[in-house]
Design an enzyme around this catalytic site. Structure first.
Site, mmCIF file in Angstrom:
data_model
loop_
_atom_site.group_PDB
_atom_site.id
_atom_site.type_symbol
_atom_site.label_atom_id
_atom_site.label_comp_id
_atom_site.label_asym_id
_atom_site.label_seq_id
_atom_site.Cartn_x
_atom_site.Cartn_y
_atom_site.Cartn_z
ATOM 1 N N LYS A 223 1.052 -1.643 0.122
ATOM 2 C CA LYS A 223 -0.473 0.137 -0.210
ATOM 3 C C LYS A 223 1.040 1.244 -0.360
ATOM 4 C CE LYS A 223 -3.302 -1.987 2.709
ATOM 5 N NZ LYS A 223 -4.730 -1.681 1.836
ATOM 6 N N ARG B 199 -10.051 -11.777 1.871
ATOM 7 C CA ARG B 199 -10.758 -12.705 1.311
ATOM 8 C C ARG B 199 -10.161 -14.110 1.314
ATOM 9 N NH1 ARG B 199 -11.313 -9.824 -4.416
ATOM 10 N NH2 ARG B 199 -11.175 -7.875 -2.433
HETATM 11 N N1 BES Z 1 -7.839 -3.468 4.296
HETATM 12 C C1 BES Z 1 -8.336 -3.608 3.597
HETATM 13 C C2 BES Z 1 -9.049 -2.589 2.765
HETATM 14 C C3 BES Z 1 -9.691 -1.702 4.154
HETATM 15 C C4 BES Z 1 -9.516 -0.198 3.176
HETATM 16 C C5 BES Z 1 -10.213 -1.554 5.127
HETATM 17 C C6 BES Z 1 -9.692 1.074 4.387
HETATM 18 C C7 BES Z 1 -10.042 -0.179 5.592
HETATM 19 C C8 BES Z 1 -10.015 1.016 5.334
HETATM 20 C C9 BES Z 1 -8.138 -4.947 2.158
HETATM 21 O O1 BES Z 1 -7.581 -5.963 2.729
HETATM 22 C C10 BES Z 1 -8.100 -4.234 1.305
HETATM 23 O O2 BES Z 1 -6.675 -3.710 0.784
HETATM 24 N N2 BES Z 1 -8.736 -4.227 -0.109
HETATM 25 C C11 BES Z 1 -8.096 -3.917 -1.442
HETATM 26 C C12 BES Z 1 -9.046 -4.943 -2.855
HETATM 27 C C13 BES Z 1 -8.272 -4.020 -3.400
HETATM 28 C C14 BES Z 1 -6.506 -5.003 -3.350
HETATM 29 C C15 BES Z 1 -9.329 -5.408 -5.188
HETATM 30 C C16 BES Z 1 -9.015 -2.526 -1.309
HETATM 31 O O3 BES Z 1 -9.854 -2.253 -1.352
HETATM 32 O O4 BES Z 1 -7.876 -1.736 -2.143
HETATM 33 MN MN MN Z 2 -5.594 -5.272 1.866
#
Ligand code: BES
Ligand code: MN
Ligand code: ZN
Length: 516
Positions: free
Chosen positions: A292, A366
């Site tokens: 990230k 997931r």
């Molecule tokens: N933990 C994140 C989602 C999240 C985002 C939680 C903001 C709390 C606040 C999750 O694991 C994630 O990174 N999701 C990605 C999915 C993508 C890679 C398809 C996302 O939402 O960007």
């Molecule tokens: Mn994630």
């Protein structure tokens, strides 16, 4: 905070809170006090913007000669709209109004109100609950804070008719608040303190309340074939954990079975199948190799809020001795980039036997839930499974921070969740599932891939989960937007909200407890 209930008396010392309805209609207690003070209350309202609207407060210093330290007028809004969650919000407002002035105790006079759906003792119990919920503070690491900078209010007395009834109702509600506080505590903790093993220890502590707790480590999970969950944790120095909590408040059946991996739902012949709650517990989500951006990454300490809510829920159910057999399962991992981390393109084999091509290591929740859901279904054959997860950023784009996303393969379950959610003011909004979305996660290399394209990101994530529940009635609640708040809310200071505990406790109370 110490909360007590006593019969109406309207004290003439200390801090006194009285209610005013919308349109400046004084409650009986407010009228009595106004008479005692020669009209000082009405005069004060007339020279202010206070109209008695819900959540408005007006704080008055008292004239020389009065032994009261302060009077707080609490706007109640319209009596007919004063329901349980409104009363809780009012309790939160009065907490802020009183504690802001540095008082350590206050008395709240609660009256019977025409057209109000609640009795005075219900209003009092819910107000008290709201005040305690709002009083939460995660300040254990603020070592330099001076006592005068800390909130001062430590005791509230509610005066109402049938005050013993108020106390009994409050006692039950307070057990749910204890659960919410546990959730807020573990979600607030930084990830150097709360990681899979220490979070498992928080769950383990529930055994004091009669919850049976088992903790599976990586070795056990490997034996069960949980390649999806284990792949997420493989880059971390911390060992992944799966925690299974059982509260057998309805007695009989599921209670006595211990063997891991046995089909316990079947073994319990006369008891109804248990209900099950499953939580995503990523104690820190860096994104892994699909790392990230650094801005805001610290927020990913709350990526275990789904697991936190399930643990808090189990505490609430056990605390109030709910007459239900409930299972809580949380998958705990840390998603880190390292020399041992999983790579984009890796193919993992889940406990279900289905293989997954990991296109993006940041779509890890997931993967954790895939094995946790399958395990729960396989071992317990529950009546239903509800999972909570901070699963997608896309749900925040879709719904913002006021509603969680709800997905379900069962209209009855979805309907019950939505009703409970509104009742406790933890609202949800249902989004669709369907074949057309499921297509997005087809893979050329494996049975599925872990991400779709950018379109409908929250829905394709839910489609992924659905592949691991088969025909079990199931709901997924995406809490990414509601697990943490940057703004204080009526019963929630800023920070971890504890979202989901009240909602699921209410769902259980409404539909799944055996009659007393
Ligand atoms: N933990 C994140 C989602 C999240 C985002 C939680 C903001 C709390 C606040 C999750 O694991 C994630 O990174 N999701 C990605 C999915 C993508 C890679 C398809 C996302 O939402 O960007
Ligand atoms: Mn994630
Ligand atoms: Zn995540």
């Amino acid at each position: 905070m110490n909360v007590t209930f006593s019969p109406p008396a309207l004290p003439d010392t200390g801090v006194l809170v009285v209610g005013v309805l919308d349109g400046l209609v004084l409650t009986p207690s407010a009228r009595k006090l106004d008479n005692r003070m020669d009209g000082a209350l009405v005069r004060a309202m007339e020279v202010s913007r206070f109209k008695g609207k819900k959540d408005q407060t007006l704080s008055l210093v008292t004239p020389a000669g009065s032994r009261l330290d302060r009077i707080v007028l609490l706007g109640l809004g319209e009596a007919k709209t004063l329901d349980a969650s409104t009363a809780q919000a009012l309790g939160g407002s009065l907490y802020v109004a009183v504690s802001g002035n540095g008082h350590d105790m206050a008395t709240v006079a609660v009256d019977a109100l025409d057209a109000c759906p609640l009795s005075p003792s219900e209003i009092a119990a819910h107000m008290a609950t709201g005040a305690r919920l709002r009083s939460y503070r995660f300040d254990k690491y603020r070592t330099k804070e001076k006592p005068e900078e800390k909130p001062t209010l430590t005791a509230l007395t509610f005066e109402c008719e049938a005050h013993t009834g108020a106390r009994d109702l409050y006692k039950t509600l307070d057990k749910v608040t204890d659960g919410v506080f546990l959730t807020r505590d573990v979600v607030s903790e930084p990830s150097n303190i709360v990681y899979p093993e220490t979070l498992a220890a928080h769950a383990q502590a529930l055994s004091k309340l009669g919850v049976e707790v088992e903790v599976l480590g990586e070795k056990e999970m490997r034996k069960l074939g949980m390649g999806a969950l284990l792949g997420v944790g493989q880059g971390s120095a911390r060992e992944s954990q799966l925690v299974v909590m059982q509260w057998n408040g309805a007695g009989a059946g599921a209670a006595k079975t211990k063997g891991k991996g046995k089909k316990e739902g079947k073994a319990a012949k006369d008891a109804p199948a248990p209900i099950a709650f499953v939580g995503k517990g990523v104690t820190f989500d860096t994104g892994g190799i699909s790392i990230k951006p650094s801005a805001g990454m610290e927020e990913m300490k709350y990526d275990m809020a789904g697991a936190g809510a399930v643990i808090g829920l189990m505490k609430a159910l056990a605390g109030r001795k709910a007459k239900v057999n409930a299972i809580g399962v949380v998958g705990l991992v840390e998603n880190m980039p390292s020399g041992t981390a999983q790579r984009p393109g890796d193919i993992v084999s889940s406990m279900s036997g289905q293989t997954i091509e990991v296109i993006n290591t940041d779509a890890e929740g997931r993967l954790v839930l895939a094995d946790a859901l399958w395990y729960t279904r396989d071992r317990f054959k529950p009546q239903f499974m509800i999972n909570l997860a901070t699963l997608t950023g896309a749900i925040v784009i879709a719904l913002g921070n006021s509603r969680a996303g709800l997905f379900s393969n069962n209209d009855e379950l979805a309907g019950r969740i939505a009703v409970a959610a509104d009742a406790v003011n933890e609202p949800v909004w249902r989004l669709p599932l369907g074949e057309e979305y499921d297509k997005a996660i087809k893979s050329d290399a494996a049975d599925m891939k872990n991400v779709g394209n950018r379109a409908a990101g929250s829905i394709t994530a839910a489609q992924f989960l659905q592949r691991f529940v088969e025909d079990t009635p199931w709901a997924h609640i995406d809490i990414a937007g509601v697990a943490w708040t940057k703004e204080p809310k009526p019963v929630t200071p800023k920070g971890a909200t504890g979202y989901g505990v009240k909602l699921l406790d209410r769902l259980v109370a409404d539909h799944y407890e055996t009659k007393k």
